[in-house]
Design a protein around this motif. Structure first.
Motif, mmCIF file in Angstrom:
data_model
loop_
_atom_site.group_PDB
_atom_site.id
_atom_site.type_symbol
_atom_site.label_atom_id
_atom_site.label_comp_id
_atom_site.label_asym_id
_atom_site.label_seq_id
_atom_site.Cartn_x
_atom_site.Cartn_y
_atom_site.Cartn_z
ATOM 1 N N SER A 33 0.174 -1.494 7.941
ATOM 2 C CA SER A 33 -0.663 -2.401 7.160
ATOM 3 C C SER A 33 0.134 -3.485 6.451
ATOM 4 O O SER A 33 -0.443 -4.452 5.964
ATOM 5 N N ALA A 34 1.455 -3.356 6.389
ATOM 6 C CA ALA A 34 2.307 -4.378 5.771
ATOM 7 C C ALA A 34 3.740 -4.190 6.251
ATOM 8 O O ALA A 34 4.102 -3.136 6.774
ATOM 9 N N LYS A 35 4.549 -5.200 6.031
ATOM 10 C CA LYS A 35 5.963 -5.137 6.421
ATOM 11 C C LYS A 35 6.795 -4.344 5.419
ATOM 12 O O LYS A 35 7.849 -3.835 5.771
ATOM 13 N N GLU A 36 6.329 -4.260 4.194
ATOM 14 C CA GLU A 36 7.090 -3.597 3.137
ATOM 15 C C GLU A 36 6.657 -2.144 2.972
ATOM 16 O O GLU A 36 5.556 -1.854 2.509
ATOM 17 N N VAL A 37 7.536 -1.214 3.349
ATOM 18 C CA VAL A 37 7.273 0.218 3.174
ATOM 19 C C VAL A 37 7.814 0.637 1.815
ATOM 20 O O VAL A 37 8.967 0.395 1.488
ATOM 21 N N ARG A 38 6.966 1.302 1.012
ATOM 22 C CA ARG A 38 7.327 1.677 -0.359
ATOM 23 C C ARG A 38 7.632 3.173 -0.505
ATOM 24 O O ARG A 38 8.399 3.560 -1.360
ATOM 25 N N CYS A 39 7.000 4.035 0.317
ATOM 26 C CA CYS A 39 7.223 5.474 0.196
ATOM 27 C C CYS A 39 6.801 6.176 1.483
ATOM 28 O O CYS A 39 6.020 5.645 2.263
ATOM 29 N N LEU A 40 7.350 7.391 1.659
ATOM 30 C CA LEU A 40 7.073 8.200 2.844
ATOM 31 C C LEU A 40 6.796 9.642 2.430
ATOM 32 O O LEU A 40 7.369 10.131 1.459
ATOM 33 N N TYR A 41 5.943 10.314 3.198
ATOM 34 C CA TYR A 41 5.711 11.737 2.996
ATOM 35 C C TYR A 41 5.308 12.357 4.330
ATOM 36 O O TYR A 41 4.420 11.839 5.020
ATOM 37 N N LYS A 42 5.937 13.454 4.723
ATOM 38 C CA LYS A 42 5.558 14.177 5.932
ATOM 39 C C LYS A 42 4.829 15.442 5.523
ATOM 40 O O LYS A 42 5.370 16.265 4.791
ATOM 41 N N ASP A 43 3.597 15.590 6.004
ATOM 42 C CA ASP A 43 2.799 16.751 5.595
ATOM 43 C C ASP A 43 3.001 17.939 6.536
ATOM 44 O O ASP A 43 3.732 17.850 7.530
ATOM 45 N N ASN A 44 2.354 19.048 6.211
ATOM 46 C CA ASN A 44 2.505 20.283 6.994
ATOM 47 C C ASN A 44 1.887 20.191 8.378
ATOM 48 O O ASN A 44 2.176 21.014 9.240
#
Length: 141
Positions: A33-44
């Motif tokens: 949705s944008a070029k700037e990634v602010r955070c990541l999370y991998k779920d179960n």
């Protein structure tokens, strides 16, 4: 002689390790949705959740799905993703406070427990050992 042996071992080490590393670049052109990634999370479930400056994205290994505008916000500038004990929910830290996100429905909702933070820029949400949530804003913790 030692240096040559060290370099040879470094070059040959990947051949003897059974691990395979796969790295894939995800770009705006791929559906973020944008070029700037602010955070990541991998779920179960194995999904990679990506917070950007214009919404939340879910990557399943092949396809990126976007979760964007809501009734509450003109855009979602996401700085933090924190899972909740309920497996289908996240706390989402934005530039306009905190929202709850339901993974099953794809809907963002506000929660009155976080009304005091509605005008705050949320930069980080982390739990401690006693299961308390620490919420960092641009001005305080």
């Amino acid at each position: 002689m030692r240096l040559k042996l060290f370099i040879a071992l470094l070059l040959l080490a990947p051949l003897f390790s059974g691990a395979q590393f796969i790295f894939q670049n995800l770009r705006w052109q791929d559906g973020l949705s944008a070029k700037e990634v602010r955070c990541l999370y991998k779920d179960n479930d194995g999904y990679l959740w990506i917070g950007t400056s214009n919404g939340l994205n879910r990557f399943d290994g092949a396809v990126i799905r976007q979760f964007r505008n809501t009734n509450f916000l003109t855009s979602l500038y996401i700085n933090a993703i924190q899972p909740l004990p309920h497996p289908d929910s996240f706390l989402i830290g934005t530039r306009q406070g905190i929202r709850l996100f339901n993974k099953k429905t794809g809907v963002f909702v506000s929660d009155r427990r976080f009304n005091a933070l509605s005008s705050e820029i949320i930069s980080c949400i982390k739990p401690d050992d006693q299961q308390n949530l620490w919420i960092a804003t641009s001005t305080s913790v």
